[in-house]
Each structure stands twice: as structure tokens, then as C-alpha cells.
Design a protein around this motif. Structure first.
Motif, mmCIF file in Angstrom:
data_model
loop_
_atom_site.group_PDB
_atom_site.id
_atom_site.type_symbol
_atom_site.label_atom_id
_atom_site.label_comp_id
_atom_site.label_asym_id
_atom_site.label_seq_id
_atom_site.Cartn_x
_atom_site.Cartn_y
_atom_site.Cartn_z
ATOM 1 N N MET A 433 1.095 -58.276 6.825
ATOM 2 C CA MET A 433 1.805 -58.881 7.954
ATOM 3 C C MET A 433 3.199 -58.287 8.123
ATOM 4 O O MET A 433 4.106 -58.944 8.648
ATOM 5 N N GLN A 434 3.375 -57.036 7.733
ATOM 6 C CA GLN A 434 4.675 -56.381 7.863
ATOM 7 C C GLN A 434 4.964 -55.932 9.290
ATOM 8 O O GLN A 434 6.118 -55.819 9.685
ATOM 9 N N TYR A 458 3.097 -64.761 -0.085
ATOM 10 C CA TYR A 458 4.392 -64.160 -0.409
ATOM 11 C C TYR A 458 4.554 -64.010 -1.916
ATOM 12 O O TYR A 458 5.505 -64.518 -2.514
ATOM 13 N N TYR A 459 3.614 -63.290 -2.526
ATOM 14 C CA TYR A 459 3.642 -63.046 -3.977
ATOM 15 C C TYR A 459 2.748 -61.856 -4.285
ATOM 16 O O TYR A 459 2.050 -61.344 -3.402
ATOM 17 N N ASN A 460 2.815 -61.397 -5.543
ATOM 18 C CA ASN A 460 2.055 -60.204 -5.955
ATOM 19 C C ASN A 460 2.339 -59.004 -5.065
ATOM 20 O O ASN A 460 1.446 -58.224 -4.753
ATOM 21 N N SER A 461 3.589 -58.854 -4.635
ATOM 22 C CA SER A 461 3.855 -57.830 -3.631
ATOM 23 C C SER A 461 5.066 -56.953 -3.914
ATOM 24 O O SER A 461 5.242 -55.935 -3.254
ATOM 25 N N GLY A 462 5.945 -57.309 -4.833
ATOM 26 C CA GLY A 462 7.153 -56.520 -5.024
ATOM 27 C C GLY A 462 8.121 -56.720 -3.876
ATOM 28 O O GLY A 462 8.055 -57.713 -3.147
ATOM 29 N N SER A 463 9.017 -55.780 -3.682
ATOM 30 C CA SER A 463 10.013 -55.877 -2.609
ATOM 31 C C SER A 463 9.405 -55.457 -1.275
ATOM 32 O O SER A 463 8.536 -54.598 -1.223
ATOM 33 N N MET A 464 9.899 -56.066 -0.203
ATOM 34 C CA MET A 464 9.369 -55.798 1.136
ATOM 35 C C MET A 464 10.491 -55.854 2.164
ATOM 36 O O MET A 464 11.555 -56.440 1.922
ATOM 37 N N LEU A 465 10.216 -55.279 3.335
ATOM 38 C CA LEU A 465 11.163 -55.315 4.442
ATOM 39 C C LEU A 465 11.097 -56.653 5.165
ATOM 40 O O LEU A 465 10.018 -57.192 5.406
ATOM 41 N N GLY A 466 12.267 -57.183 5.531
ATOM 42 C CA GLY A 466 12.344 -58.359 6.368
ATOM 43 C C GLY A 466 12.445 -57.970 7.823
ATOM 44 O O GLY A 466 12.464 -56.786 8.174
ATOM 45 N N LEU A 480 11.173 -65.169 1.480
ATOM 46 C CA LEU A 480 10.313 -66.047 2.265
ATOM 47 C C LEU A 480 10.749 -66.111 3.724
ATOM 48 O O LEU A 480 9.925 -66.032 4.641
ATOM 49 N N THR A 481 12.048 -66.254 3.962
ATOM 50 C CA THR A 481 12.523 -66.448 5.331
ATOM 51 C C THR A 481 12.533 -65.157 6.137
ATOM 52 O O THR A 481 12.113 -65.137 7.296
ATOM 53 N N ALA A 482 12.993 -64.061 5.536
ATOM 54 C CA ALA A 482 13.093 -62.800 6.276
ATOM 55 C C ALA A 482 11.724 -62.214 6.601
ATOM 56 O O ALA A 482 11.552 -61.549 7.622
ATOM 57 N N SER A 533 21.199 -65.113 1.910
ATOM 58 C CA SER A 533 22.002 -64.134 2.654
ATOM 59 C C SER A 533 21.405 -63.862 4.033
ATOM 60 O O SER A 533 22.109 -63.479 4.960
ATOM 61 N N PHE A 534 20.086 -64.064 4.176
ATOM 62 C CA PHE A 534 19.452 -63.901 5.482
ATOM 63 C C PHE A 534 19.415 -65.240 6.204
ATOM 64 O O PHE A 534 18.958 -66.249 5.650
ATOM 65 N N LYS A 535 19.888 -65.245 7.433
ATOM 66 C CA LYS A 535 19.811 -66.437 8.262
ATOM 67 C C LYS A 535 19.221 -66.040 9.606
ATOM 68 O O LYS A 535 19.770 -65.179 10.305
#
Length: 573
Positions: A433-434, A458-466, A480-482, A533-535
Motif C-alpha cells: 500500500m505504498q 504495519y509490521y514485518n516491514s522495516g522502514s518505509m516511506l510516509g 502508523l500515521t504517515a 514528528s509527523f502531523k
């Protein structure tokens, strides 16, 4: 569920190391061959259906990864879109007749990152070229010489591991040879009929036309779809409204006249306003997966599932040897004396206001739906399970690649059987869902009018783009939010977005967050408070809620997840 997903480091190593060597070798080969001469502009294009105006006629795409689309296109009315999934690079190929000992030039226009164009089986040095990405259409060109006994070569495009889908159009192979013979324009389709309606869609069926490779669907005079089979579902319609539809048949030789029209009127909307159908699911809901097996988590009967869960996904259905078909086998490890007892528990949960659905897929489960026949079998077998056990709907948790075109067809067919009360949920992995070009995202948008909720894992995934283009680490409020923001701003209603997280540290390989982090993310998205930090630029008070794997792992941890997240979801604005 519970399937570890490799982090981005694997793709970066491939692109930065071994891949670079392959690309360098390919570039040297192309450079050496170019001096041997090239095809002239007057020579014909030897590729059949080079602009995909006839769908995928003449082309073969690995794993059902490709489809013809009407946008974006470089010329004409169609182009190819294909999406890599797992280890499949979404290779689409065609075998072309050539002459021995001759020079050829291969070119294509592409969009996307790490898009390849190449020729295989040349009899000399096979060649490929690629683009690292960029905005807009880019032309790829390479040359090769055939061997002394070569009479055919395979030309292809493909993407790369971990990348989003790519688009290709206007492929050309020029050199000595005869252009492919164009077939005659097909006849006008007959038997156009309405197969079913919802408040926002109409399903159409018609008879097959000999030599047709694509059918174009027209709504009130405007082309709205192109499909390879003899059925289509037109979505995005207004409730209680009449529409006129026609269909034409096409191949590389042209398009037939349109059929006689049929008129269909969509159903009234039950819920009195925009959003998903009225299927009994609360405005804010908690989804939990119930394990039909014993893997060390507390074994539960359905009657023991915590009351905080509004949607209970029975995990999992099993596939059969027949493509697209599913069955359900109650595991003796769960402890039911009979299937009748299990069915009674389903009915009791439903009487308490819960929805019980059958989940398809999981970490090792896989159901292949990549053509019209398998789509029909999927819809029919799922409907049979709903009738036998009383399930309220289906959850799509396929983690091994999906074909959005035919899974859309399957779910549309199921919706026509079940009506507006159908519950449809999805649990894609984070990577799925990126962006809106992924098959999972396309599926969600395709069935938006019948979709209940997408609970991304939102797990088993490492770092991802928001959604702001920044990288976020899993296990945080920002993650979760980004990442949820991508769906919220990518076309889904807020009521169709949920946050999927593990119920305990043992519920997933990585990415566990405490219940307080989940509630903070819910508040950030719905109220604009407790953000990291993300809003987000706006709030989404209609956010559906949260999901966990699993009710069993939650029970193992003394209901630490549902006792905190459940009440919080139910008290969202």
C-alpha cells in the motif's frame, strides 16, 4: 500474517552491486553491436499489438502481473501496466519472427523506476537496457544482430524487485522481416445483459466474439472500461440512477461497432449517504483474526473471542488443486466437537452484533485468481462457504501477489450474489500500500463502493516511506500515521482505513507497538492530537479503527491489546 518481509537493504544491495555489473555488461554489449549497423526507418514494426490496443493479445506476463490500461498512455487508447510482486519482476514478453544474420533495433516508451527492455534468444549476445526512473515518458532503445540460424527472438519488458508498477507503450522492433498479419475486425458483441447491481455499480455480461481480444464498455456514450473477458463491472455510479451501456469487440485489426444498448438502474443506498454499504459494521470497528490452528498462542473457540472485536476474521480458508477455488477445513486442534458447534458459535457472535468473515491467504496460504474462470470459481466457492457456515463476507490477506483485474471481477461477482450486506476487508502488507499503482491499492480502489476496510499490516516491514516522502521506522506513532496517510490521501475513504498491528511481541517477527502507541496514532489521525514528528495536514474523524493479529495472541497476553485499543476505537469521534 506472520510472514517476515525483507527490508529495503536487500533491494539496495542488488541495485548497487550485482545489478550494476549486469547493467554494465549489457551496456557494453549494446555498444559493441551498434557499430554493426541498424535498422532503417522504412522497415516495418515486427511486434504484434505494440501499443496494447488489443489488451494483452500476443503478450505473456509472468504471474498475471500485467494488464492493459487506458491511462496513462503515450499514444492511442491503451498501454501496458505491470507490477512486480515478491520475486516476480512483472516480465511481459512476446516471441517475434526474425531473419538470421540480420540487424535489429528494439525500442519502447516507459514510465517508472528500474524499467527494463531487452531481447533474448538472439543467437549472438542477448541485450537489455533500462531506466532508473524519472517523471514522464522515456524512450529505451537497444540493438542486436541475430545469429546465423536464429529465426525468432523474445522481446520483453520487466520491472525490478521491491519497485512499484511500470507502464510501457509503443514497442517497436525494426529490421528485416514481415510485419504481423492483422486480423479482421471482430463482429458486434451480442447478448449484452445486466448481471447485477449495487448502489454504486453495475455488472454486465455478454457473449464472446470470435477473434476478439478486448472488449470496450461504454457508459452513456463514453468508454469507461476495456476488459479481456465477457463481463465487466462499472463502478463509481450514483445510487438510484439509470445508465445506458453498450459494448464493442476489438483486436489489432480494429474495433467493431457498438452493441445495442441495455439500461440498468442502480439500487438505492441503504445508509443514507456516501461511504460504504450498510453491512452492520460499526462506524468505528476493531478487527481481529481468529486462528483455526494451534501455533503456541492460546487456543480459542469463537465463543471465547473477546467482546471488543467487531469483525472476526476466521483464518484461514484453504485453496484446492482447482485454481481460484477455496474450501474451509475446521482444525481439530481448536477443540470443536462438531462443525455444527462451530456454526452455532458464528451465529451467536452475529446475534451479539459481530461480523464473522472468512479470511483467504495468510503467511503461507495462496489462492491464484488470474483469469475469468478462476475469478468465477473464487466467487462461487466463497459464496458457498458463506451459505454453509453463515459467514458475513471475506477478507483478502494474500501475501504472494494478486491480480487486481480478476480479483476485482471475483469480488464484484460475490457482491452481486450477497448484496449490500457483504463485508469485504483486506490486510495487505505494508509495501503493498505504498502507492496507488500497486495491485493491492488498485484492487481497493476498484471495489471502493463495496469495500468495508483495509487493515494494512504495519509490521514485518522495516522502514518505509510516509505520505510526506520521508522514511519512518516501524514500531512508532509516525510509522502508523504517515503510512496510513498514503491511503487516506490516495483515494480511500477514511471509513475504509484501519491500522493493523500485532497483539503481542510474539504475534509478529517485528513491528510490535504497545497499545498506547496505537491509541496515540488513532488520536493523531482522527483528532490531530498525540502525534509524533509527523502531523497530517488534516484530521480523519471517520477513520474505521484498528486490527490485530490475533485474538489468540491477545488472549495469550491477557487481553492487553483489546482491553486498551477496543474501548479507544469505540470512543473515537
Amino acid at each position: 500474517m506472520e510472514r517476515p518481509f525483507p527490508t529495503g537493504s536487500r533491494s539496495r544491495r542488488l541495485l548497487g552491486g550485482a545489478l550494476a555489473g549486469v547493467l554494465t555488461a549489457g551496456a557494453l554489449a549494446v555498444g559493441g553491436i551498434a557499430t554493426a549497423g541498424s535498422a532503417t526507418a522504412a522497415e516495418p514494426n515486427l511486434v504484434a499489438n505494440p501499443g496494447f490496443e488489443s489488451g494483452l493479445s500476443g503478450w505473456t506476463c509472468s504471474g498475471g502481473s500485467g494488464r492493459a490500461v487506458s491511462s496513462p498512455v503515450r499514444s492511442g487508447s491503451a498501454a501496458l501496466t505491470a507490477t512486480p510482486a515478491g520475486s516476480d519482476q512483472a516480465r511481459c514478453s512476446q516471441t517475434v519472427t526474425v531473419r538470421p544474420g540480420s540487424d535489429y533495433q528494439l525500442s519502447a516508451w516507459v514510465q517508472g523506476s528500474y524499467v527494463y527492455l531487452g531481447a533474448q534468444g538472439t543467437g549472438t549476445t542477448d541485450v537489455s537496457t533500462w531506466t532508473p526512473g524519472g517523471s514522464g515518458w522515456q524512450q529505451l532503445t537497444t540493438r542486436f544482430r541475430t545469429g546465423p540460424s536464429t529465426t525468432s527472438v523474445t522481446v520483453y519488458t520487466h520491472g525490478w524487485y521491491g519497485q512499484s508498477g511500470y507502464t510501457a507503450d509503443d514497442l517497436s522492433l525494426t529490421g528485416p522481416g514481415e510485419p504481423p498479419e492483422e486480423p479482421e475486425t471482430p463482429a458486434v458483441p451480442s447478448g449484452l445483459a445486466v448481471g447485477g447491481t449495487t448502489s454504486g455499480s453495475v455488472t454486465l455480461n455478454w457473449s464472446a466474439v470470435p477473434d476478439a481480444t478486448t472488449y470496450h464498455v461504454y457508459q452513456d456514450g463514453t468508454r469507461v472500461q476495456s476488459v479481456p473477458g465477457t463481463s465487466a463491472t462499472v463502478t463509481g455510479l450514483a445510487a438510484s440512477t439509470a445508465y445506458a451501456f453498450r459494448v464493442s469487440a476489438a483486436n489489432s485489426g480494429g474495433e467493431s461497432p457498438r452493441s445495442a444498448p441495455v439500461t440498468a438502474t442502480t439500487r438505492p443506498r441503504d445508509d443514507g449517504g456516501p461511504g460504504t454499504p450498510d453491512n452492520g459494521v460499526p462506524r468505528h470497528a476493531v478487527t481481529g483474526y481468529w486462528q483455526n490452528f494451534d501455533n503456541g498462542a492460546r487456543v480459542q473457540k469463537l465463543r471465547e473471542v473477546q467482546d471488543a472485536y467487531d469483525i472476526i476474521a476466521v483464518a484461514f480458508a484453504d485453496s484446492t488443486a482447482t485454481k481460484g477455488e477455496i474450501v474451509f477445513n475446521l482444525d481439530p486442534a481448536v477443540g470443536y466437537a462438531s462443525e455444527a458447534d462451530f456454526k452455532a458459535d458464528i451465529a451467536a457472535k452475529q446475534a451479539a452484533g459481530k461480523s464473522v468473515i472468512i479470511s483467504v491467504g495468510g503467511e503461507i496460504g495462496n489462492v491464484i485468481v488470474n483469469d475469468s474462470a478462476s475469478a468465477t470459481r473464487f466467487a462461487n466457492s466463497t459464496w458457498a462457504l458463506m451459505q454453509e457456515y453463515g459467514f458475513d463476507g471475506v477478507d483478502i490477506d494474500l501475501e504472494h501477489g494478486i491480480n487486481s483485474t480478476y480479483l476485482t471481477q471475483a469480488l464484484r461477482s460475490l457482491s452481486a450474489k450477497a448484496g449490500d450486506g457483504l463485508v469485504v476487508t483486506m490486510a495487505p502488507q505494508t509495501l503493498d500500500m505504498q502507492n496507488t499503482s500497486s495491485e493491492y491499492f488498485k484492487l481497493a480502489l476498484n471495489i471502493k463502493d463495496i469495500l468495508t476496510v483495509v487493515n494494512t499490516q504495519y509490521y514485518n516491514s522495516g522502514s518505509m516511506l510516509g505520505c510526506d516522502g520521508k522514511v519512518y521506522s516501524q514500531g512508532t506513532v509516525d510509522f502508523l500515521t504517515a503510512l496510513a496517510c498514503i491511503q487516506l490521501e490516495g483515494g480511500l475513504d477514511a471509513s475504509q482505513v484501519g491500522l493493523g498491528v500485532p497483539a503481542s511481541t510474539r504475534g509478529a517477527g517485528s513491528g510490535y507497538v504497545s497499545p498506547s502507541v496505537v491509541t496515540a496514532a488513532l488520536d493523531c489521525l482522527t483528532r490531530g492530537t498525540r502525534c509524533g514528528s509527523f502531523k497530517p495536514s488534516r484530521t480523519y474523524p471517520d477513520l474505521r479503527g484498528a486490527m490485530t493479529w490475533s485474538t489468540n495472541w491477545d488472549a495469550t497476553a491477557n487481553n492487553a491489546w483489546s482491553s486498551v485499543v477496543g474501548p479507544h476505537v469505540h470512543n473515537l469521534p
